[in-house]
Scaffold this motif. Structure first.
Motif, PDB file in Angstrom:
ATOM      1  N   ARG A  95     -20.205 -55.611   3.919  1.00  0.00           N
ATOM      2  CA  ARG A  95     -20.000 -54.178   4.075  1.00  0.00           C
ATOM      3  C   ARG A  95     -18.416 -53.895   4.144  1.00  0.00           C
ATOM      4  O   ARG A  95     -17.969 -52.827   4.141  1.00  0.00           O
ATOM      5  N   ARG A 102      -9.486 -54.149  -2.363  1.00  0.00           N
ATOM      6  CA  ARG A 102      -9.343 -53.152  -1.554  1.00  0.00           C
ATOM      7  C   ARG A 102      -8.868 -53.387   0.068  1.00  0.00           C
ATOM      8  O   ARG A 102      -8.111 -52.777   0.868  1.00  0.00           O
ATOM      9  N   GLN A 127     -16.937 -59.355  -3.424  1.00  0.00           N
ATOM     10  CA  GLN A 127     -17.520 -58.729  -2.548  1.00  0.00           C
ATOM     11  C   GLN A 127     -17.839 -59.357  -1.278  1.00  0.00           C
ATOM     12  O   GLN A 127     -18.513 -60.587  -1.277  1.00  0.00           O
ATOM     13  N   GLY A 174     -16.488 -54.667   1.522  1.00  0.00           N
ATOM     14  CA  GLY A 174     -16.066 -54.238   0.286  1.00  0.00           C
ATOM     15  C   GLY A 174     -15.520 -55.484  -0.449  1.00  0.00           C
ATOM     16  O   GLY A 174     -15.872 -56.655  -0.382  1.00  0.00           O
ATOM     17  N   HIS A 175     -14.635 -54.923  -1.519  1.00  0.00           N
ATOM     18  CA  HIS A 175     -14.089 -55.953  -2.391  1.00  0.00           C
ATOM     19  C   HIS A 175     -12.832 -56.480  -1.451  1.00  0.00           C
ATOM     20  O   HIS A 175     -11.531 -55.977  -1.602  1.00  0.00           O
TER      21      HIS A 175
END
Length: 324
Positions: free
Chosen positions: A155, A191, A152, A157-158
């Motif tokens: 903001r 992602r 992570q 994400g992954h």
């Protein structure tokens, strides 16, 4: 998400000059216009150092040198995440030093979120750098080891991190279809993949001057191919891969180049870089590039500049062999 690649042609060893050049290319960007800014591998020092002695004056303490400070200042100023490559020297509590080809990622608040160390080294790296701590994990038969860096990231994400050679077969000896980097990213469920690069081209210096604003599609096709598992797995959710490469030529016949403050930086053999920075979207078995208003969003093979894409917009250009 608005993602930007800053494609540079850094002069070897001219750190302040290269920083000033980056700032000039970013001067029209306003705070809040970007979510992520990605720069090339060894963005401000240049890449083509032939030895440890040659790069030693330009090594930077872990997340504390001029590159990291620039990233902190720029992230705060533009209110976005920044990822940039630099040559790291890490010093242990016992005083032992280790050198790495690294990237630092900084949050919009100026906080260091990640320091990634290149896992798979190119032969130029091997003259001065160690593999990242888990560089050969896929080939060490240690089940608990993991190469690369995934997790992570604020903001964003992954996110998965990589540097240039990481997407190639390990030491160019592993089987082509092992796809170590791409398969790791799939297993970890990332992602967004951030790649800082100093990717070479087989083109000669004079060839780079012919239509410099046109990309090196042979290189782009190769990048696509190295993410074959992303295509074959046909993910329902999109996976975004950012290729932030450098451009230009390094190396000369005399072996040295004069840089600022009377210093000299020793260069290796002449090499040419592929430029062609872009952002690819992998989804449902397809690979697509975004639009930047006047056509496909991809920088030229010898073009300095800023490429900005909005991943919320439709990726309209199919990246299949011979299609663009």
């Amino acid at each position: 998400m608005k993602i930007a690649c800053l494609q540079l042609n850094p002069i070897l060893g001219a750190v302040q000059h290269n920083i000033d050049n980056a700032n000039a290319l970013l001067q029209n960007i306003k705070p809040g216009q970007l979510d992520l800014l990605v720069l090339p591998e060894l963005a401000f020092t240049g890449y083509n150092f032939p030895s440890l002695e040659a790069i030693k004056p330009f090594l930077e303490p872990t997340t504390a040198g001029p590159t990291a400070q620039w990233a902190v200042n720029t992230a705060r100023r533009l209110q976005c995440h920044v990822t940039v490559g630099y040559p790291e020297v890490s010093t242990s509590a016992a005083g032992q030093t280790m050198n790495y080809n690294a990237t630092v990622t900084v949050s919009p608040l100026g906080e260091v979120l990640a320091n990634y160390r290149k896992s798979f080294l190119y032969y130029t790296d091997e003259t001065w750098a160690y593999e990242g701590p888990n560089g050969s994990a896929l080939h060490s038969h240690t089940a608990t080891s993991k190469p690369f860096l995934c997790g992570q990231l604020g903001r964003l994400g992954h996110v998965g991190h990589g540097i240039c050679m990481d997407i190639n077969p390990y030491q160019f000896t592993a089987p082509w279809r092992d796809f170590e980097f791409a398969n790791t990213m799939l297993r970890e469920g990332v992602r967004l993949v951030i790649l800082s690069m100093a990717w070479l081209t087989h083109r000669l210096p004079h060839e780079l001057e012919i239509e410099p604003d046109k990309p090196d599609m042979e290189t782009v096709a190769y990048w696509r191919e190295r993410f074959g598992p992303f295509i074959e797995s046909a993910p329902r959710e999109e996976i975004i891969v950012v290729f932030a490469n450098r451009c230009g030529v390094e190396g000369n016949t005399s072996g040295t180049v004069h840089v600022e403050n009377g210093a000299e930086a020793e260069e290796g053999d002449r090499v040419c870089y592929a430029g062609s920075s872009c952002v690819m979207r992998f989804q449902g078995g397809s690979v697509r590039l975004y639009d930047r208003g006047e056509g496909v969003a991809i920088l030229g093979k010898n073009e300095q500049g800023l490429l900005v894409v909005d991943t919320l917009q439709h990726a309209k250009y199919s990246l299949q062999p011979g299609t663009i």
